[in-house]
Scaffold this motif. Structure first.
Motif, PDB file in Angstrom:
ATOM      1  N   UNK A  56     -30.985  -3.169 -12.921  1.00  0.00           N
ATOM      2  CA  UNK A  56     -30.582  -3.049 -11.505  1.00  0.00           C
ATOM      3  C   UNK A  56     -30.506  -1.591 -11.082  1.00  0.00           C
ATOM      4  N   UNK A  57     -29.899  -0.779 -11.917  1.00  0.00           N
ATOM      5  CA  UNK A  57     -29.734   0.644 -11.602  1.00  0.00           C
ATOM      6  C   UNK A  57     -31.103   1.317 -11.505  1.00  0.00           C
ATOM      7  N   UNK A  58     -31.954   1.043 -12.476  1.00  0.00           N
ATOM      8  CA  UNK A  58     -33.287   1.640 -12.481  1.00  0.00           C
ATOM      9  C   UNK A  58     -34.084   1.248 -11.231  1.00  0.00           C
ATOM     10  N   UNK A  59     -34.116  -0.046 -10.928  1.00  0.00           N
ATOM     11  CA  UNK A  59     -34.855  -0.509  -9.749  1.00  0.00           C
ATOM     12  C   UNK A  59     -34.321   0.125  -8.481  1.00  0.00           C
ATOM     13  N   UNK A  60     -33.014   0.134  -8.359  1.00  0.00           N
ATOM     14  CA  UNK A  60     -32.380   0.690  -7.167  1.00  0.00           C
ATOM     15  C   UNK A  60     -32.739   2.167  -6.995  1.00  0.00           C
ATOM     16  N   UNK A  61     -32.679   2.923  -8.072  1.00  0.00           N
ATOM     17  CA  UNK A  61     -32.998   4.354  -7.994  1.00  0.00           C
ATOM     18  C   UNK A  61     -34.463   4.582  -7.624  1.00  0.00           C
ATOM     19  N   UNK A  62     -35.355   3.822  -8.244  1.00  0.00           N
ATOM     20  CA  UNK A  62     -36.786   3.990  -7.953  1.00  0.00           C
ATOM     21  C   UNK A  62     -37.108   3.680  -6.499  1.00  0.00           C
ATOM     22  N   UNK A  63     -36.583   2.575  -6.005  1.00  0.00           N
ATOM     23  CA  UNK A  63     -36.909   2.168  -4.652  1.00  0.00           C
ATOM     24  C   UNK A  63     -36.200   3.034  -3.615  1.00  0.00           C
ATOM     25  N   UNK A  64     -34.990   3.448  -3.885  1.00  0.00           N
ATOM     26  CA  UNK A  64     -34.284   4.320  -2.941  1.00  0.00           C
ATOM     27  C   UNK A  64     -34.982   5.660  -2.807  1.00  0.00           C
ATOM     28  N   UNK A  65     -35.476   6.177  -3.920  1.00  0.00           N
ATOM     29  CA  UNK A  65     -36.168   7.467  -3.910  1.00  0.00           C
ATOM     30  C   UNK A  65     -37.356   7.423  -2.944  1.00  0.00           C
ATOM     31  N   UNK A  66     -38.148   6.376  -3.029  1.00  0.00           N
ATOM     32  CA  UNK A  66     -39.328   6.237  -2.172  1.00  0.00           C
ATOM     33  C   UNK A  66     -38.916   6.005  -0.721  1.00  0.00           C
ATOM     34  N   UNK A  67     -37.953   5.130  -0.521  1.00  0.00           N
ATOM     35  CA  UNK A  67     -37.518   4.814   0.843  1.00  0.00           C
ATOM     36  C   UNK A  67     -36.860   6.018   1.512  1.00  0.00           C
ATOM     37  N   UNK A  68     -36.089   6.792   0.747  1.00  0.00           N
ATOM     38  CA  UNK A  68     -35.430   7.978   1.311  1.00  0.00           C
ATOM     39  C   UNK A  68     -36.461   9.023   1.752  1.00  0.00           C
ATOM     40  N   UNK A  69     -37.624   9.006   1.116  1.00  0.00           N
ATOM     41  CA  UNK A  69     -38.692   9.935   1.489  1.00  0.00           C
ATOM     42  C   UNK A  69     -39.461   9.438   2.713  1.00  0.00           C
ATOM     43  N   UNK A  70     -39.078   8.267   3.223  1.00  0.00           N
ATOM     44  CA  UNK A  70     -39.739   7.721   4.401  1.00  0.00           C
ATOM     45  C   UNK A  70     -41.022   6.970   4.083  1.00  0.00           C
ATOM     46  N   UNK A  71     -41.215   6.647   2.813  1.00  0.00           N
ATOM     47  CA  UNK A  71     -42.413   5.929   2.397  1.00  0.00           C
ATOM     48  C   UNK A  71     -42.106   4.449   2.249  1.00  0.00           C
ATOM     49  N   UNK A  72     -43.143   3.655   2.116  1.00  0.00           N
ATOM     50  CA  UNK A  72     -42.976   2.216   1.950  1.00  0.00           C
ATOM     51  C   UNK A  72     -43.211   1.840   0.487  1.00  0.00           C
ATOM     52  N   UNK A  73     -42.528   0.806   0.055  1.00  0.00           N
ATOM     53  CA  UNK A  73     -42.751   0.261  -1.280  1.00  0.00           C
ATOM     54  C   UNK A  73     -43.856  -0.783  -1.140  1.00  0.00           C
ATOM     55  N   UNK A  74     -45.027  -0.473  -1.684  1.00  0.00           N
ATOM     56  CA  UNK A  74     -46.126  -1.430  -1.642  1.00  0.00           C
ATOM     57  C   UNK A  74     -46.243  -2.133  -2.993  1.00  0.00           C
ATOM     58  N   UNK A  75     -47.192  -3.064  -3.082  1.00  0.00           N
ATOM     59  CA  UNK A  75     -47.348  -3.832  -4.321  1.00  0.00           C
ATOM     60  C   UNK A  75     -47.674  -2.929  -5.507  1.00  0.00           C
ATOM     61  N   UNK A  76     -48.504  -1.960  -5.288  1.00  0.00           N
ATOM     62  CA  UNK A  76     -48.904  -1.065  -6.369  1.00  0.00           C
ATOM     63  C   UNK A  76     -47.680  -0.346  -6.953  1.00  0.00           C
ATOM     64  N   UNK A  77     -46.867   0.245  -6.098  1.00  0.00           N
ATOM     65  CA  UNK A  77     -45.676   0.948  -6.571  1.00  0.00           C
ATOM     66  C   UNK A  77     -44.679  -0.029  -7.195  1.00  0.00           C
ATOM     67  N   UNK A  78     -44.486  -1.172  -6.564  1.00  0.00           N
ATOM     68  CA  UNK A  78     -43.543  -2.173  -7.068  1.00  0.00           C
ATOM     69  C   UNK A  78     -43.869  -2.546  -8.514  1.00  0.00           C
ATOM     70  N   UNK A  79     -45.132  -2.852  -8.779  1.00  0.00           N
ATOM     71  CA  UNK A  79     -45.504  -3.275 -10.127  1.00  0.00           C
ATOM     72  C   UNK A  79     -45.543  -2.100 -11.106  1.00  0.00           C
TER      73      UNK A  79
END
Length: 84
Positions: free
Chosen positions: A19-42
């Protein structure tokens, strides 16, 4: 994602490693104003350990992320089959 994080939050337990790892990875991208796409998700999922996919709260968080980022559940299930 913040909405799902609050829904799944339980103040009476420590978050699991996944949970912590996923949250950190996705927050980092979202905070930069980017979108989480399928490529990044996987790509993020590749760094989870096998045990992470067996932990209830991590799996619930993954399901919430699939919904939040419009990742088809079928694609997620295909990923699990390939990497099992």
């Amino acid at each position: 994602i913040q909405h799902f994080t609050h829904l799944l939050a339980d103040p009476n337990r420590e978050p699991e490693r996944g949970e912590v790892y996923l949250s950190q990875c996705f927050r980092h991208v979202l905070a930069a104003g980017l979108a989480v796409d399928k490529c990044y998700f996987f790509r993020v999922l590749r760094n989870l350990q096998r045990e992470d996919f067996q932990k209830v709260f991590t799996v619930n968080f993954l399901a919430a992320c699939c919904d939040a980022f419009s990742i088809p559940v079928r694609d997620y299930m295909d990923y699990l089959k390939i990497h099992d």
